[in-house]
Design a protein around this motif. Structure first.
Motif, PDB file in Angstrom:
ATOM      1  N   GLU A  44       0.852  -1.181   0.131  1.00  0.00           N
ATOM      2  CA  GLU A  44       0.149  -0.249  -0.085  1.00  0.00           C
ATOM      3  C   GLU A  44       0.831   1.214   0.078  1.00  0.00           C
ATOM      4  O   GLU A  44       0.509   2.278  -0.675  1.00  0.00           O
ATOM      5  N   ASP A  46       4.020   1.608  -1.234  1.00  0.00           N
ATOM      6  CA  ASP A  46       4.607   1.802  -2.415  1.00  0.00           C
ATOM      7  C   ASP A  46       3.588   2.040  -3.633  1.00  0.00           C
ATOM      8  O   ASP A  46       3.879   2.960  -4.253  1.00  0.00           O
ATOM      9  N   LEU A  47       2.506   1.712  -3.417  1.00  0.00           N
ATOM     10  CA  LEU A  47       1.194   2.168  -4.194  1.00  0.00           C
ATOM     11  C   LEU A  47       1.070   3.650  -4.135  1.00  0.00           C
ATOM     12  O   LEU A  47       0.883   4.328  -5.032  1.00  0.00           O
ATOM     13  N   ASP A  48       0.908   4.141  -2.794  1.00  0.00           N
ATOM     14  CA  ASP A  48       0.752   5.511  -2.598  1.00  0.00           C
ATOM     15  C   ASP A  48       1.872   6.141  -2.935  1.00  0.00           C
ATOM     16  O   ASP A  48       1.693   7.392  -3.773  1.00  0.00           O
ATOM     17  N   ARG A  50       4.046   5.436  -5.573  1.00  0.00           N
ATOM     18  CA  ARG A  50       3.819   5.453  -7.251  1.00  0.00           C
ATOM     19  C   ARG A  50       2.870   6.370  -7.476  1.00  0.00           C
ATOM     20  O   ARG A  50       3.140   7.198  -8.548  1.00  0.00           O
ATOM     21  N   ASN A  51       1.746   6.459  -7.009  1.00  0.00           N
ATOM     22  CA  ASN A  51       0.624   7.277  -7.342  1.00  0.00           C
ATOM     23  C   ASN A  51       1.186   8.928  -7.097  1.00  0.00           C
ATOM     24  O   ASN A  51       0.699   9.586  -7.942  1.00  0.00           O
TER      25      ASN A  51
END
Length: 232
Positions: A44, A46-48, A50-51
């Motif tokens: 989560e 990493d996703l945040d 990346r976004n």
């Protein structure tokens, strides 16, 4: 008695074994759950990130486009200002030329000084006007100087304007109501080489004056100062 004691020990051993297995199994499951929770949390994050990075790149692209647009506007504005500055400079230059032409401002620069004197008296000559300097002689010199680019001209120190007049009155000439006796010193500000060449050209003004018995001399000047016209 011994048999009962053994059975009891065996039962306790089985109980402890099962209990140990259960504890071990529970511990392993707990570790797996923790690892899974950590892995999901990391994903989560990493996703945040990346976004957030994508969002930041989009903002940077928008800012870059805005910067390029602003640079184009700035270049166009600089061109417009340059054109306006050149226009205003030309207008100011033209205005200064008109002021000089009208005699409104003082002017300084290189130029030439031309002296016209009456010719030597000849007793055999019946007409005295044959060796005098007349207004048409002065006109010829002045016109040639103006045509050759003279910025300002004076006669015996009196500056000429755009509407000056010259009249012949016996042995003197009258310039804008002021009388001047010979010799007549005509001073002109401009390119001294050009003015000299125009006056001395073969068959030009100098030769015409000399043929009319006018004594002529020309001197190049590095610096000539002329004051503005006096307003009566």
């Amino acid at each position: 008695m011994k048999i009962k004691k053994r059975r009891r020990n065996v039962i306790f051993s089985l109980v402890f074994l099962v209990l140990g297995f259960m504890i071990s199994f529970s511990y392993q499951n707990t570790k797996k759950d923790e690892k899974q929770e950590i892995s999901e949390s990391q994903f989560e994050r990493d996703l945040d990130l990346r976004n957030e990075l994508i969002e930041q790149e989009e903002k940077n692209n928008d800012l870059y486009k805005e910067l390029k647009g602003s640079q184009k506007k700035l270049v166009q504005l600089e061109k417009n200002l340059s054109n306006e500055a050149e226009t205003y400079y030309n207008m100011a230059e033209d205005a200064q030329k008109y002021r000089i032409y009208l005699g409104k401002v003082a002017v300084n620069g290189e130029g030439v000084q031309i002296t016209l004197e009456d010719g030597e008296y000849n007793p055999k000559e019946d007409n005295v006007n044959s060796y005098l300097v007349h207004e048409h002689h002065v006109f010829k010199v002045i016109n040639e100087l103006y045509v050759s680019g003279a910025q300002a001209i004076s006669i015996n120190g009196q500056r000429l304007s755009h509407n000056s007049y010259i009249l012949c009155n016996g042995p003197v000439i009258e310039v804008d109501g002021y009388q001047h006796p010979a010799p007549f010193v005509i001073t002109a500000i401009g390119d001294s080489d050009v003015l000299e060449g125009a006056i001395n050209i073969n068959g030009g003004v100098k030769d015409l004056l000399v043929n009319d018995n006018v004594r002529f001399s020309l001197e190049k000047k590095r610096s000539i100062q002329m004051e503005p016209l006096k307003v009566n």
